[in-house]
Write an enzyme that holds these catalytic residues in place. Structure first.
Site, PDB file in Angstrom:
ATOM      1  N   CYS A  19       0.817  -1.219   0.000  1.00 41.15           N
ATOM      2  CA  CYS A  19       0.000   0.000   0.000  1.00 41.15           C
ATOM      3  C   CYS A  19       0.845   1.260   0.000  1.00 41.15           C
ATOM      4  CB  CYS A  19      -0.951   0.000   1.192  1.00 41.15           C
ATOM      5  SG  CYS A  19      -2.302  -1.194   1.003  1.00 41.15           S
TER       6      CYS A  19
ATOM      7  N   SER B  34     -16.431  10.454   0.423  1.00 46.46           N
ATOM      8  CA  SER B  34     -15.736  10.487   1.708  1.00 46.46           C
ATOM      9  C   SER B  34     -14.485   9.617   1.713  1.00 46.46           C
ATOM     10  CB  SER B  34     -16.679  10.029   2.831  1.00 46.46           C
ATOM     11  OG  SER B  34     -17.083   8.685   2.624  1.00 46.46           O
TER      12      SER B  34
ATOM     13  N   ASP C  25     -14.251   6.516   1.286  1.00 46.20           N
ATOM     14  CA  ASP C  25     -14.511   5.336   2.109  1.00 46.20           C
ATOM     15  C   ASP C  25     -13.845   4.114   1.497  1.00 46.20           C
ATOM     16  OD1 ASP C  25     -15.584   3.844   4.238  1.00 46.20           O
ATOM     17  OD2 ASP C  25     -17.406   5.054   4.207  1.00 46.20           O
TER      18      ASP C  25
ATOM     19  N   ASP D 145      -8.515  -3.535  -4.899  1.00 46.98           N
ATOM     20  CA  ASP D 145      -7.228  -3.120  -4.358  1.00 46.98           C
ATOM     21  C   ASP D 145      -6.145  -4.003  -4.964  1.00 46.98           C
ATOM     22  OD1 ASP D 145      -5.253  -1.903  -2.694  1.00 46.98           O
ATOM     23  OD2 ASP D 145      -6.785  -1.614  -1.152  1.00 46.98           O
TER      24      ASP D 145
ATOM     25  N   ASP E 143     -11.393  -4.675   2.879  1.00 46.95           N
ATOM     26  CA  ASP E 143     -12.236  -3.493   2.656  1.00 46.95           C
ATOM     27  C   ASP E 143     -13.717  -3.813   2.852  1.00 46.95           C
ATOM     28  OD1 ASP E 143     -10.215  -1.699   2.149  1.00 46.95           O
ATOM     29  OD2 ASP E 143     -10.287  -1.930  -0.018  1.00 46.95           O
TER      30      ASP E 143
ATOM     31  N   SER F 272      -5.671 -10.366 -16.674  1.00 43.09           N
ATOM     32  CA  SER F 272      -4.221 -10.227 -16.594  1.00 43.09           C
ATOM     33  C   SER F 272      -3.694  -9.448 -17.786  1.00 43.09           C
ATOM     34  CB  SER F 272      -3.559 -11.609 -16.534  1.00 43.09           C
ATOM     35  OG  SER F 272      -3.888 -12.360 -17.699  1.00 43.09           O
TER      36      SER F 272
END
Length: 352
Positions: free
Chosen positions: A23, A54, A56, A74, A97, A147
């Protein structure tokens, strides 16, 4: 399926094929604001309960008066050298998440970018298997994916989840007087940087890995506590960045007990060796104006980018005992790291 790492040839270390890690690859909040600013007319859908207003953790779409669908994605570049472990961490991070919204995952699809001319396809297969392992632990299928041939290895998931709308938790709905709890220690960025700098001792190699492979499944149960007013996960923007999002969304100030912030074992030792990721500096540059004056030591901890970090919980005083009992029952040490109050200064976070 065994979750034992695959043995790589000595010459192949995945972290050497990427310019960022985990991250910490995230685009800084300041740059991201520029990217997301649109000149197009605003399109609205009354059933989209949570979008990107926001910042989120996921989007939530209302199916009916009781059920919502959660959608998130992600992905990132290698944060560890072992391909199976990289895939497992990336998938765990993406799935979490869903839990951060208070929901449960129902399926995932993979996102893979691979430098075909640099790294064997067999290593990519181990990465995907690591993702499958995390999905199995979450009780879902890795149902497909996409991919591409890419200059650097990239892996992650797009995850779909579901939630009872009565349990939905957001990052901008905290209330004055809420107590703040964190479900995982801080320091992942420090330890993974120590690995990349070849300073990490062998006996410390699993400290960050074990933390990153721990799913935030507890989020779905935390969300059922009515006094939990806000919930988010702590990832690439660091504890300070995600706490700021919570404060700014609710127009509150956090009184953060810096000395109470839990740290991974040996994190301070490697911090003393200069193991500070580049993402820490980018984070502070992006939102430091909203923080009090910090020492370099405090910056390195509060702005440390986490990969597959823990949940940040804002809970009312009345429900605090219920949250503590739940954390204790799930072998998570309950540590209050602060509270949320009416703003009295320009800073959204003050240290106490």
């Amino acid at each position: 399926m065994s979750d034992s790492p695959v043995t790589l040839p000595e010459s192949i270390k995945l972290t050497e094929y990427s310019h960022g890690a985990g991250c910490g690859c995230k685009i800084s909040p300041k740059v991201l604001s520029t990217i997301l600013a649109s000149q197009l007319p605003v399109f609205t859908d009354p059933n989209l309960l949570v979008g990107n207003q926001s910042r989120d953790d996921a989007a939530v779409y209302k199916l009916n008066d009781e059920i919502g669908i959660i959608s998130t994605t992600d992905f990132f570049m290698p944060i560890v050298d072992d391909p199976f472990t990289f895939g497992r961490i990336a998938a765990t991070n993406a799935i979490s998440d869903i839990y951060a919204m208070g929901g449960t995952p129902i399926m995932a699809i993979a996102i893979l970018g691979w430098p075909i001319n640099k790294l064997p396809a067999e290593i990519a297969q181990q990465v995907v298997d690591g993702g499958r392992q995390a999905c199995m632990e979450a009780g879902i299928m890795l149902a497909g994916g996409h991919s591409i041939d890419a200059p650097e290895p990239i892996f992650g998931l797009a995850v779909t989840g579901q939630i009872a709308l009565s349990d939905l938790k957001q990052n901008d709905t905290a209330k004055k007087g809420d107590r703040l709890y964190l479900t995982k220690p801080i320091g992942i960025g420090i330890l993974t940087t120590a690995q990349k700098q070849k300073k990490l001792h062998d006996e410390d190699s699993l400290i960050a890995v074990n933390a990153m492979c721990q799913l935030n499944t507890i989020g779905a149960t935390i969300a059922k506590i009515s006094g939990v007013n806000a919930l988010t996960d702590v990832t690439g923007f660091g504890l300070a960045g995600h706490l700021l999002e919570m404060c700014q969304g609710a127009n509150l100030t956090a009184k953060l007990k810096f000395d109470a912030v839990p740290l991974l074992p040996r994190a301070l030792d490697y911090l003393a060796l200069g193991c500070v990721p580049g993402g820490t500096h980018r984070n502070y540059d992006s939102y430091g104006e909203h923080l009090p004056e910090l020492s370099e030591h405090q910056k390195a901890i509060l702005c440390d980018p986490q990969t597959s970090g823990g949940l940040l919980v804002a809970v009312s005083a009345a429900a605090e005992a219920e949250l503590i009992a739940l954390l204790d029952a799930n072998h998570i040490t309950p540590i209050c790291i602060g509270s949320l109050e009416t703003p009295t200064t320009q800073a959204n976070v003050v240290l106490c």
